[in-house]
Design a protein around this motif. Structure first.
Motif, PDB file in Angstrom:
ATOM      1  N   ALA A 219       0.827  -1.202   0.000  1.00 30.80           N
ATOM      2  CA  ALA A 219       0.000   0.000   0.000  1.00 30.80           C
ATOM      3  C   ALA A 219       0.861   1.251   0.000  1.00 30.80           C
ATOM      4  O   ALA A 219       0.527   2.263  -0.648  1.00 30.80           O
ATOM      5  CB  ALA A 219      -0.932  -0.011   1.213  1.00 30.80           C
ATOM      6  N   GLU A 222       2.112   1.811  -3.466  1.00 32.57           N
ATOM      7  CA  GLU A 222       1.049   2.329  -4.321  1.00 32.57           C
ATOM      8  C   GLU A 222       0.834   3.821  -4.092  1.00 32.57           C
ATOM      9  O   GLU A 222       0.569   4.580  -5.033  1.00 32.57           O
ATOM     10  CB  GLU A 222      -0.254   1.569  -4.064  1.00 32.57           C
ATOM     11  N   ARG A 223       0.954   4.243  -2.828  1.00 32.85           N
ATOM     12  CA  ARG A 223       0.732   5.663  -2.523  1.00 32.85           C
ATOM     13  C   ARG A 223       1.806   6.556  -3.135  1.00 32.85           C
ATOM     14  O   ARG A 223       1.589   7.758  -3.302  1.00 32.85           O
ATOM     15  CB  ARG A 223       0.680   5.878  -1.007  1.00 32.85           C
TER      16      ARG A 223
END
Length: 275
Positions: A219, A222-223
């Motif tokens: 995550a 992805e950020r």
């Protein structure tokens, strides 16, 4: 009173040869001669000779001493100019001492020593390095300035050792190619603030002990909003240890605070992007 050259020598602690030399140069002229034709001096000459001796011990040249004893300049005026000259000479001597210390400690080559001693050579070396690494891009002028080492006039041995090592890096063709590819990636869409974004995003994860192979790590990747393939290519370049070493040496030379190492965050991100 009347004094012979020998009398003046005994009273001032100078040799008769030195007294005769100053007399021949007109700094301590005789007041007359005795029946045998030998030079005679008075109390004024004795005082002048004492002043000449003092000024010579301070390192004044004969021309400067003549101006002082003839009343053409004050001691303070000549001393001020002499002090400026000495300060410049002292800086040169300190640099030479520091260079010799660094060269002896590192076992440096003649080529490395040459790059240290000449300010023009240092500028040329860095100019060539940045021109090849960054290209002729006006928009990168700011980056070029932040990558430019400025060896001070009175560097310490540590700064000189850092310069010698950095100069070796700048001549490394592979390292130049790495920086050039980083610049090309910057122009291709990977913004120059990516390193700061990685630090801000990954450092908390490192401190919290987040596993780089975990969904939480995925995550975070992805950020960052970057293609994983591009990230992996960028990481392959930016993780080159020569890049971080250059930054460390640059800080030493320029007297900056030691930079925070990005290596732990980059290593973590490399595992996360490969997971």
């Amino acid at each position: 009173m009347r004094y012979s050259i020998g009398d003046l020598a005994r009273r001032t602690g100078l040799t008769t040869k030195a007294v005769r030399f100053y007399s021949d140069r007109g700094l301590v002229p005789p007041s007359g001669r005795n029946a045998a034709g030998h030079r005679q001096y008075d109390d004024v000459a004795l005082a002048r000779l004492g002043l000449v001796r003092t000024l010579r011990e301070l390192g004044f040249g004969l021309a400067a001493i003549r101006k002082i004893v003839d009343g053409e300049a004050t001691v303070a005026e000549v001393a001020a100019r002499h002090a400026e000259t000495l300060e410049a000479e002292i800086r040169v001597l300190r640099l030479r001492h520091a260079v010799l210390t660094a060269v002896a400690g590192r076992g440096s080559t003649l080529e490395e020593t040459r790059h240290v001693l000449s300010a023009d050579e240092r500028r040329r070396l860095i100019g060539d390095f940045l021109a090849e690494a960054l290209g002729d891009r006006p928009e990168l002028a700011g980056i070029a300035r932040t990558l430019t080492p400025e060896l001070p006039e009175d560097p310490g041995p540590g700064q000189l050792e850092a310069w010698i090592e950095l100069a070796g890096l700048t001549r490394d063709a592979e390292f130049r190619a790495v920086l050039r590819r980083l610049v090309d990636q910057h122009e291709g869409g990977l913004r120059r603030d990516l390193a700061a974004e990685v630090r801000d995003a990954v450092t908390p994860a490192l401190a919290a002990g987040v596993d780089p192979a975990s969904p939480e790590a995925a995550a975070i990747v992805e950020r960052l909003g970057r293609d994983r393939g591009e990230l992996r290519t960028w990481l392959g370049l930016v993780r080159d240890p020569r890049r971080e070493r250059y930054v460390e040496l640059l800080a030493v030379i320029n007297g900056w605070a030691a930079p925070e190492s990005l290596a732990p965050a980059l290593d973590w991100l490399a595992v996360a992007t490969a997971a």
